[in-house]
Design a protein around this motif. Structure first.
Motif, PDB file in Angstrom:
ATOM      1  N   ALA A  29       6.795 -15.344  25.733  1.00 41.86           N
ATOM      2  CA  ALA A  29       7.994 -14.820  26.394  1.00 41.86           C
ATOM      3  C   ALA A  29       8.941 -14.219  25.369  1.00 41.86           C
ATOM      4  O   ALA A  29      10.137 -14.434  25.402  1.00 41.86           O
ATOM      5  CB  ALA A  29       8.669 -15.899  27.234  1.00 41.86           C
ATOM      6  N   GLN A  30       8.363 -13.426  24.456  1.00 43.16           N
ATOM      7  CA  GLN A  30       9.138 -12.829  23.372  1.00 43.16           C
ATOM      8  C   GLN A  30      10.233 -11.901  23.873  1.00 43.16           C
ATOM      9  O   GLN A  30      11.279 -11.774  23.244  1.00 43.16           O
ATOM     10  CB  GLN A  30       8.211 -12.049  22.436  1.00 43.16           C
ATOM     11  CG  GLN A  30       7.223 -12.917  21.717  1.00 43.16           C
ATOM     12  CD  GLN A  30       6.264 -12.086  20.904  1.00 43.16           C
ATOM     13  OE1 GLN A  30       6.676 -11.244  20.117  1.00 43.16           O
ATOM     14  NE2 GLN A  30       4.985 -12.306  21.096  1.00 43.16           N
ATOM     15  N   SER A  31       9.947 -11.231  24.983  1.00 46.51           N
ATOM     16  CA  SER A  31      10.930 -10.316  25.566  1.00 46.51           C
ATOM     17  C   SER A  31      10.567 -10.080  27.026  1.00 46.51           C
ATOM     18  O   SER A  31       9.423 -10.324  27.442  1.00 46.51           O
ATOM     19  CB  SER A  31      10.934  -8.976  24.816  1.00 46.51           C
ATOM     20  OG  SER A  31       9.718  -8.291  25.037  1.00 46.51           O
ATOM     21  N   LEU A  32      11.521  -9.569  27.773  1.00 50.34           N
ATOM     22  CA  LEU A  32      11.263  -9.229  29.169  1.00 50.34           C
ATOM     23  C   LEU A  32      10.181  -8.159  29.250  1.00 50.34           C
ATOM     24  O   LEU A  32       9.310  -8.222  30.107  1.00 50.34           O
ATOM     25  CB  LEU A  32      12.551  -8.744  29.847  1.00 50.34           C
ATOM     26  CG  LEU A  32      12.424  -8.261  31.288  1.00 50.34           C
ATOM     27  CD1 LEU A  32      11.894  -9.368  32.189  1.00 50.34           C
ATOM     28  CD2 LEU A  32      13.760  -7.736  31.787  1.00 50.34           C
ATOM     29  N   SER A  33      10.182  -7.201  28.346  1.00 48.65           N
ATOM     30  CA  SER A  33       9.207  -6.107  28.426  1.00 48.65           C
ATOM     31  C   SER A  33       7.767  -6.594  28.253  1.00 48.65           C
ATOM     32  O   SER A  33       6.871  -6.127  28.952  1.00 48.65           O
ATOM     33  CB  SER A  33       9.535  -5.003  27.419  1.00 48.65           C
ATOM     34  OG  SER A  33       9.503  -5.503  26.104  1.00 48.65           O
ATOM     35  N   VAL A  34       7.513  -7.528  27.352  1.00 47.47           N
ATOM     36  CA  VAL A  34       6.145  -8.012  27.169  1.00 47.47           C
ATOM     37  C   VAL A  34       5.716  -8.877  28.363  1.00 47.47           C
ATOM     38  O   VAL A  34       4.559  -8.841  28.776  1.00 47.47           O
ATOM     39  CB  VAL A  34       5.955  -8.744  25.815  1.00 47.47           C
ATOM     40  CG1 VAL A  34       6.619 -10.097  25.805  1.00 47.47           C
ATOM     41  CG2 VAL A  34       4.475  -8.884  25.474  1.00 47.47           C
ATOM     42  N   VAL A  35       6.633  -9.598  28.946  1.00 40.45           N
ATOM     43  CA  VAL A  35       6.335 -10.393  30.143  1.00 40.45           C
ATOM     44  C   VAL A  35       6.005  -9.453  31.312  1.00 40.45           C
ATOM     45  O   VAL A  35       5.027  -9.669  32.034  1.00 40.45           O
ATOM     46  CB  VAL A  35       7.519 -11.329  30.481  1.00 40.45           C
ATOM     47  CG1 VAL A  35       7.372 -11.941  31.866  1.00 40.45           C
ATOM     48  CG2 VAL A  35       7.649 -12.409  29.413  1.00 40.45           C
ATOM     49  N   GLU A  36       6.790  -8.401  31.476  1.00 41.55           N
ATOM     50  CA  GLU A  36       6.519  -7.433  32.540  1.00 41.55           C
ATOM     51  C   GLU A  36       5.186  -6.718  32.314  1.00 41.55           C
ATOM     52  O   GLU A  36       4.450  -6.448  33.264  1.00 41.55           O
ATOM     53  CB  GLU A  36       7.654  -6.408  32.626  1.00 41.55           C
ATOM     54  CG  GLU A  36       8.926  -6.986  33.175  1.00 41.55           C
ATOM     55  CD  GLU A  36      10.104  -6.033  33.096  1.00 41.55           C
ATOM     56  OE1 GLU A  36      10.977  -6.121  33.978  1.00 41.55           O
ATOM     57  OE2 GLU A  36      10.160  -5.199  32.165  1.00 41.55           O
ATOM     58  N   ALA A  37       4.857  -6.437  31.060  1.00 42.14           N
ATOM     59  CA  ALA A  37       3.590  -5.777  30.747  1.00 42.14           C
ATOM     60  C   ALA A  37       2.410  -6.659  31.144  1.00 42.14           C
ATOM     61  O   ALA A  37       1.445  -6.188  31.763  1.00 42.14           O
ATOM     62  CB  ALA A  37       3.539  -5.433  29.257  1.00 42.14           C
ATOM     63  N   TYR A 129       2.911  -3.992  23.371  1.00 37.09           N
ATOM     64  CA  TYR A 129       4.170  -4.725  23.492  1.00 37.09           C
ATOM     65  C   TYR A 129       4.078  -5.915  22.563  1.00 37.09           C
ATOM     66  O   TYR A 129       3.131  -6.693  22.646  1.00 37.09           O
ATOM     67  CB  TYR A 129       4.402  -5.214  24.929  1.00 37.09           C
ATOM     68  CG  TYR A 129       4.683  -4.111  25.906  1.00 37.09           C
ATOM     69  CD1 TYR A 129       5.989  -3.714  26.189  1.00 37.09           C
ATOM     70  CD2 TYR A 129       3.641  -3.447  26.543  1.00 37.09           C
ATOM     71  CE1 TYR A 129       6.247  -2.695  27.097  1.00 37.09           C
ATOM     72  CE2 TYR A 129       3.887  -2.435  27.449  1.00 37.09           C
ATOM     73  CZ  TYR A 129       5.193  -2.062  27.721  1.00 37.09           C
ATOM     74  OH  TYR A 129       5.451  -1.052  28.615  1.00 37.09           O
ATOM     75  N   ALA A 130       5.052  -6.041  21.703  1.00 40.01           N
ATOM     76  CA  ALA A 130       5.057  -7.103  20.700  1.00 40.01           C
ATOM     77  C   ALA A 130       3.732  -7.036  19.939  1.00 40.01           C
ATOM     78  O   ALA A 130       3.397  -5.996  19.392  1.00 40.01           O
ATOM     79  CB  ALA A 130       5.319  -8.459  21.334  1.00 40.01           C
ATOM     80  N   ASP A 131       2.955  -8.093  19.938  1.00 39.65           N
ATOM     81  CA  ASP A 131       1.662  -8.080  19.226  1.00 39.65           C
ATOM     82  C   ASP A 131       0.496  -8.033  20.189  1.00 39.65           C
ATOM     83  O   ASP A 131      -0.614  -8.416  19.863  1.00 39.65           O
ATOM     84  CB  ASP A 131       1.545  -9.323  18.334  1.00 39.65           C
ATOM     85  CG  ASP A 131       1.391 -10.607  19.137  1.00 39.65           C
ATOM     86  OD1 ASP A 131       1.829 -10.641  20.306  1.00 39.65           O
ATOM     87  OD2 ASP A 131       0.818 -11.572  18.611  1.00 39.65           O
ATOM     88  N   ILE A 132       0.721  -7.511  21.399  1.00 31.91           N
ATOM     89  CA  ILE A 132      -0.318  -7.475  22.425  1.00 31.91           C
ATOM     90  C   ILE A 132      -0.664  -6.012  22.743  1.00 31.91           C
ATOM     91  O   ILE A 132       0.215  -5.206  23.003  1.00 31.91           O
ATOM     92  CB  ILE A 132       0.141  -8.209  23.699  1.00 31.91           C
ATOM     93  CG1 ILE A 132       0.472  -9.677  23.350  1.00 31.91           C
ATOM     94  CG2 ILE A 132      -0.924  -8.133  24.779  1.00 31.91           C
ATOM     95  CD1 ILE A 132       1.052 -10.466  24.476  1.00 31.91           C
ATOM     96  N   LEU A 133      -1.959  -5.718  22.691  1.00 28.86           N
ATOM     97  CA  LEU A 133      -2.447  -4.374  22.975  1.00 28.86           C
ATOM     98  C   LEU A 133      -3.187  -4.382  24.301  1.00 28.86           C
ATOM     99  O   LEU A 133      -3.980  -5.293  24.575  1.00 28.86           O
ATOM    100  CB  LEU A 133      -3.388  -3.914  21.854  1.00 28.86           C
ATOM    101  CG  LEU A 133      -2.688  -3.742  20.510  1.00 28.86           C
ATOM    102  CD1 LEU A 133      -2.833  -5.004  19.691  1.00 28.86           C
ATOM    103  CD2 LEU A 133      -3.247  -2.562  19.770  1.00 28.86           C
TER     104      LEU A 133
END
Length: 136
Positions: A29-37, A129-133
């Motif tokens: 849950a590093q950021s809202l954007s990575v959670v939404e992704a 997003y963050a460290d996720i591709l």
């Protein structure tokens, strides 16, 4: 005095919480954007492969975090009161109602940057997003 076992009759809440825990564990849950992704990718899997959200929530091939040997497995037991978990839960509820836009452009696969699977070697990722591709 007779005691009655209280059960949760709303199965959708079980799936909501399980998906939110998976998203929390996979993204920290590093950021809202990575959670939404991550939630967008789950929705894409649901649509493209006609899989139920319950089946997706139990898919160890998609989510390594469900494997007890995963280094992220321990994060599945996040307390429900955790603020970042609550963010994940809100995003999952939005996604389950079909009200989350596709932040990963149709992607149905992902991996963390520190663990590149063989299938990713011959593909280009379409979102990061963050460290996720994320991949198609």
């Amino acid at each position: 005095m007779q005691l009655n076992l209280i059960t949760n009759m709303d199965e959708s809440q079980i799936v909501q919480y399980k998906l939110a825990r998976i998203i929390y564990a996979e993204t920290n849950a590093q950021s809202l954007s990575v959670v939404e992704a991550m939630a967008s990718m789950i929705y894409n899997i649901h649509i493209k492969y006609d899989k139920s959200f319950e089946d997706i929530a139990n898919d160890e091939k998609t989510f390594d975090v469900l494997n007890k040997k995963s280094k992220r497995y321990k994060y599945l037991s996040v307390p429900a009161t955790d603020k970042k978990f609550q963010m994940c839960l809100r995003v999952v509820k939005t996604m389950l109602h079909g009200n989350l836009r596709d932040y990963v452009f149709g992607a149905t696969k992902f991996h963390h940057a520190d663990n590149i699977p063989e299938w990713a070697m011959s593909r280009g990722y379409i979102a990061e997003y963050a460290d996720i591709l994320f991949y198609l």
